[in-house]
Design an enzyme around this catalytic site. Structure first.
Site, PDB file in Angstrom:
ATOM      1  N   CYS A   1       3.144  21.251 -16.061  1.00 55.26           N
ATOM      2  CA  CYS A   1       3.750  20.578 -17.217  1.00 55.26           C
ATOM      3  C   CYS A   1       4.547  21.587 -18.058  1.00 55.26           C
ATOM      4  CB  CYS A   1       2.622  19.969 -18.060  1.00 55.26           C
ATOM      5  SG  CYS A   1       3.203  19.206 -19.579  1.00 55.26           S
TER       6      CYS A   1
ATOM      7  N   HIS B   1      -1.394   1.515  -4.230  1.00 57.41           N
ATOM      8  CA  HIS B   1      -1.731   2.936  -4.109  1.00 57.41           C
ATOM      9  C   HIS B   1      -0.800   3.816  -4.924  1.00 57.41           C
ATOM     10  CE1 HIS B   1      -3.951   1.987  -0.084  1.00 57.41           C
ATOM     11  NE2 HIS B   1      -4.628   1.617  -1.157  1.00 57.41           N
TER      12      HIS B   1
ATOM     13  N   CYS C   1       2.574  21.577 -21.743  1.00 54.71           N
ATOM     14  CA  CYS C   1       1.266  22.207 -22.007  1.00 54.71           C
ATOM     15  C   CYS C   1       0.797  23.118 -20.872  1.00 54.71           C
ATOM     16  CB  CYS C   1       0.212  21.121 -22.274  1.00 54.71           C
ATOM     17  SG  CYS C   1      -0.349  20.306 -20.765  1.00 54.71           S
TER      18      CYS C   1
ATOM     19  N   ASN D   1       2.861  -7.220  13.137  1.00 56.93           N
ATOM     20  CA  ASN D   1       2.463  -5.830  13.279  1.00 56.93           C
ATOM     21  C   ASN D   1       2.801  -5.323  14.674  1.00 56.93           C
ATOM     22  OD1 ASN D   1       1.144  -3.832  11.508  1.00 56.93           O
ATOM     23  ND2 ASN D   1      -0.219  -3.579  13.272  1.00 56.93           N
TER      24      ASN D   1
ATOM     25  N   ILE E   1       8.716  -5.118  12.296  1.00 51.22           N
ATOM     26  CA  ILE E   1       8.901  -6.103  11.208  1.00 51.22           C
ATOM     27  C   ILE E   1      10.349  -6.151  10.710  1.00 51.22           C
ATOM     28  CG2 ILE E   1       8.141  -4.478   9.394  1.00 51.22           C
ATOM     29  CD1 ILE E   1       6.713  -7.010   8.139  1.00 51.22           C
TER      30      ILE E   1
ATOM     31  N   ILE F   1       3.821   4.032  -1.091  1.00 56.43           N
ATOM     32  CA  ILE F   1       4.066   4.773  -2.339  1.00 56.43           C
ATOM     33  C   ILE F   1       5.510   5.269  -2.402  1.00 56.43           C
ATOM     34  CG2 ILE F   1       1.649   5.496  -2.547  1.00 56.43           C
ATOM     35  CD1 ILE F   1       2.375   8.162  -1.247  1.00 56.43           C
TER      36      ILE F   1
ATOM     37  N   SER G   1      -2.478  -1.587   9.320  1.00 51.03           N
ATOM     38  CA  SER G   1      -3.590  -1.651  10.274  1.00 51.03           C
ATOM     39  C   SER G   1      -4.796  -2.365   9.661  1.00 51.03           C
ATOM     40  CB  SER G   1      -3.982  -0.232  10.688  1.00 51.03           C
ATOM     41  OG  SER G   1      -4.379   0.501   9.523  1.00 51.03           O
TER      42      SER G   1
ATOM     43  N   CYS H   1       1.373  14.696 -16.299  1.00 52.03           N
ATOM     44  CA  CYS H   1       0.563  15.886 -16.577  1.00 52.03           C
ATOM     45  C   CYS H   1      -0.913  15.500 -16.639  1.00 52.03           C
ATOM     46  CB  CYS H   1       0.982  16.500 -17.920  1.00 52.03           C
ATOM     47  SG  CYS H   1      -0.133  17.818 -18.434  1.00 52.03           S
TER      48      CYS H   1
ATOM     49  N   GLN I   1       0.853  -1.203   0.000  1.00 55.13           N
ATOM     50  CA  GLN I   1       0.000   0.000   0.000  1.00 55.13           C
ATOM     51  C   GLN I   1       0.883   1.245   0.000  1.00 55.13           C
ATOM     52  OE1 GLN I   1      -3.605  -0.705   2.879  1.00 55.13           O
ATOM     53  NE2 GLN I   1      -1.910  -1.995   3.585  1.00 55.13           N
TER      54      GLN I   1
HETATM   55  N1  APR Z   1       6.846  -2.923  12.388  1.00 55.19           N
HETATM   56  C1  APR Z   1       5.620  -3.497  12.391  1.00 55.19           C
HETATM   57  N2  APR Z   1       4.470  -2.783  12.404  1.00 55.19           N
HETATM   58  C2  APR Z   1       4.590  -1.440  12.436  1.00 55.19           C
HETATM   59  C3  APR Z   1       5.836  -0.776  12.449  1.00 55.19           C
HETATM   60  C4  APR Z   1       6.996  -1.583  12.430  1.00 55.19           C
HETATM   61  N3  APR Z   1       8.227  -1.055  12.426  1.00 55.19           N
HETATM   62  N4  APR Z   1       5.604   0.571  12.472  1.00 55.19           N
HETATM   63  C5  APR Z   1       4.262   0.725  12.479  1.00 55.19           C
HETATM   64  N5  APR Z   1       3.659  -0.472  12.461  1.00 55.19           N
HETATM   65  C6  APR Z   1       2.236  -0.780  12.371  1.00 55.19           C
HETATM   66  C7  APR Z   1       1.352   0.118  13.196  1.00 55.19           C
HETATM   67  O1  APR Z   1       1.130  -0.493  14.455  1.00 55.19           O
HETATM   68  C8  APR Z   1       0.080   0.168  12.359  1.00 55.19           C
HETATM   69  O2  APR Z   1      -0.862  -0.812  12.778  1.00 55.19           O
HETATM   70  O3  APR Z   1       1.884  -0.563  11.021  1.00 55.19           O
HETATM   71  C9  APR Z   1       0.531  -0.186  10.946  1.00 55.19           C
HETATM   72  C10 APR Z   1       0.416   0.984   9.982  1.00 55.19           C
HETATM   73  O4  APR Z   1      -0.958   1.249   9.808  1.00 55.19           O
HETATM   74  P1  APR Z   1      -1.399   2.572   9.050  1.00 55.19           P
HETATM   75  O5  APR Z   1      -0.650   3.725   9.606  1.00 55.19           O
HETATM   76  O6  APR Z   1      -2.899   2.583   9.059  1.00 55.19           O
HETATM   77  O7  APR Z   1      -0.856   2.368   7.568  1.00 55.19           O
HETATM   78  P2  APR Z   1      -1.507   1.478   6.446  1.00 55.19           P
HETATM   79  O8  APR Z   1      -2.175   0.263   7.012  1.00 55.19           O
HETATM   80  O9  APR Z   1      -0.479   1.254   5.411  1.00 55.19           O
HETATM   81  O10 APR Z   1      -2.631   2.466   5.836  1.00 55.19           O
HETATM   82  C11 APR Z   1      -3.283   2.022   4.674  1.00 55.19           C
HETATM   83  O11 APR Z   1      -4.292   4.201   4.493  1.00 55.19           O
HETATM   84  O12 APR Z   1      -4.336   6.490   4.375  1.00 55.19           O
HETATM   85  C12 APR Z   1      -4.249   5.334   3.656  1.00 55.19           C
HETATM   86  O13 APR Z   1      -3.297   5.294   1.543  1.00 55.19           O
HETATM   87  C13 APR Z   1      -2.959   5.284   2.901  1.00 55.19           C
HETATM   88  O14 APR Z   1      -1.816   3.301   2.143  1.00 55.19           O
HETATM   89  C14 APR Z   1      -2.367   3.944   3.290  1.00 55.19           C
HETATM   90  C15 APR Z   1      -3.579   3.204   3.801  1.00 55.19           C
END
Ligand code: APR
Length: 251
Positions: A154, A125, A157, A218, A236, A109, A196, A133, A107
């Protein structure tokens, strides 16, 4: 590391050794050890004070209505060009090179999986590295966006340049979604990490996994912890580093 954690890491390492079609599904938590904040942790982007709620700023309608404010936030809070891959990215690239891991579905970028050497990366994402552009579709590198004063336009254009990032209210790329569903449904092991699992349709993809080796790694709990065959709460990058260390001690 506690006894229990050691056992979990050993099981994870064993399963990885026995698998050849691993798929990894990750989120912002994979990049926090590279210095990029996630969104929903306490110190995450969505908890920072800003003129508008961050989730409103990174939406399609806000981009169209307030491109100046969008780019102020985006350049200030969402671009980390100097970030380097961490142990999590590196381990995944190594498992792919060893023929164990089939693909990374992310997810994120930030392009760090590719920077670590991963070859099959499905970016649900999009990526800040690709910009185009909004009128003539001319492509621009990240540097062009970063060097632009205010709104990048751009040079062919004159229209506004947009990052190839899926904003709220925008749909995901069909082809990438189909490939992600296929990879997950064919996986012999699915490792879900650093997410999350609250944003759909991305989070719903893990339901296509049909095996018995669903691993969740997580820092915080997620709603899917109880559905995991192996659930590790920890960082992780550290977890994967420990797994790689165990692999290096194997005969
Ligand atoms: N190791 C393991 N887990 C981690 C670490 C780490 N070093 N650091 C943070 N986390 C966990 C947090 O506990 C959290 O549950 O990673 C998770 C990140 O969750 P989010 O911040 O919600 O990110 P994500 O799940 O990628 O969000 C999804 O939401 O806003 C949109 O487009 C955006 O791609 C994003 C999407």
């Amino acid at each position: 590391m506690g006894e229990q954690q050691e056992t979990l890491i050993a099981r994870l390492s064993e399963w990885i050794q026995e698998s050849s079609k691993i798929v990894f599904f990750g989120g912002a938590g994979v990049s926090t050890e590279s210095g990029i904040p996630d969104f929903r942790s306490q110190d995450g982007l969505y908890h920072t004070k800003y003129r508008y709620p961050p989730e409103m700023i990174i939406s399609h309608s806000f981009f169209v209505r307030n491109p100046e404010e969008f780019y102020r936030f985006y350049k200030d809070r969402m671009l980390y060009p100097d970030a380097e891959p961490n142990d999590a990215h590196k381990a995944l690239a190594a498992w792919e090179a060893e023929g164990r891991l089939r693909s990374v579905i992310t997810q994120n970028i930030d392009g760090l999986h590719q920077k670590a050497g991963s070859r099959r990366v499905l970016e649900l994402h999009g990526s800040v590295l690709r910009n185009y552009c909004t009128r003539c579709k001319k492509a621009f590198p990240l540097e062009y966006v970063m060097q632009a004063e205010g709104i990048p336009c751009c040079d062919a254009c004159g229209a506004i340049v947009k990052p190839d990032v899926v904003l709220y209210e925008e749909s995901l790329d069909d082809r990438i979604l189909r490939e992600a569903v296929r990879d997950i449904s064919e996986a012999d092991m699915l490792i879900v990490g650093g997410t999350s699992l609250v944003v759909y349709p991305a989070a719903g993809l893990i339901d296509y996994y049909r095996g018995k080796r669903l691993v969740l790694i997580n820092k915080d709990e997620t709603a899917r912890d109880s559905a995991a065959d192996l659930c590790i709460h920890g960082k992780i990058g550290e977890v994967f580093r420990q797994v790689r260390e165990q692999e290096s001690r194997r005969p």
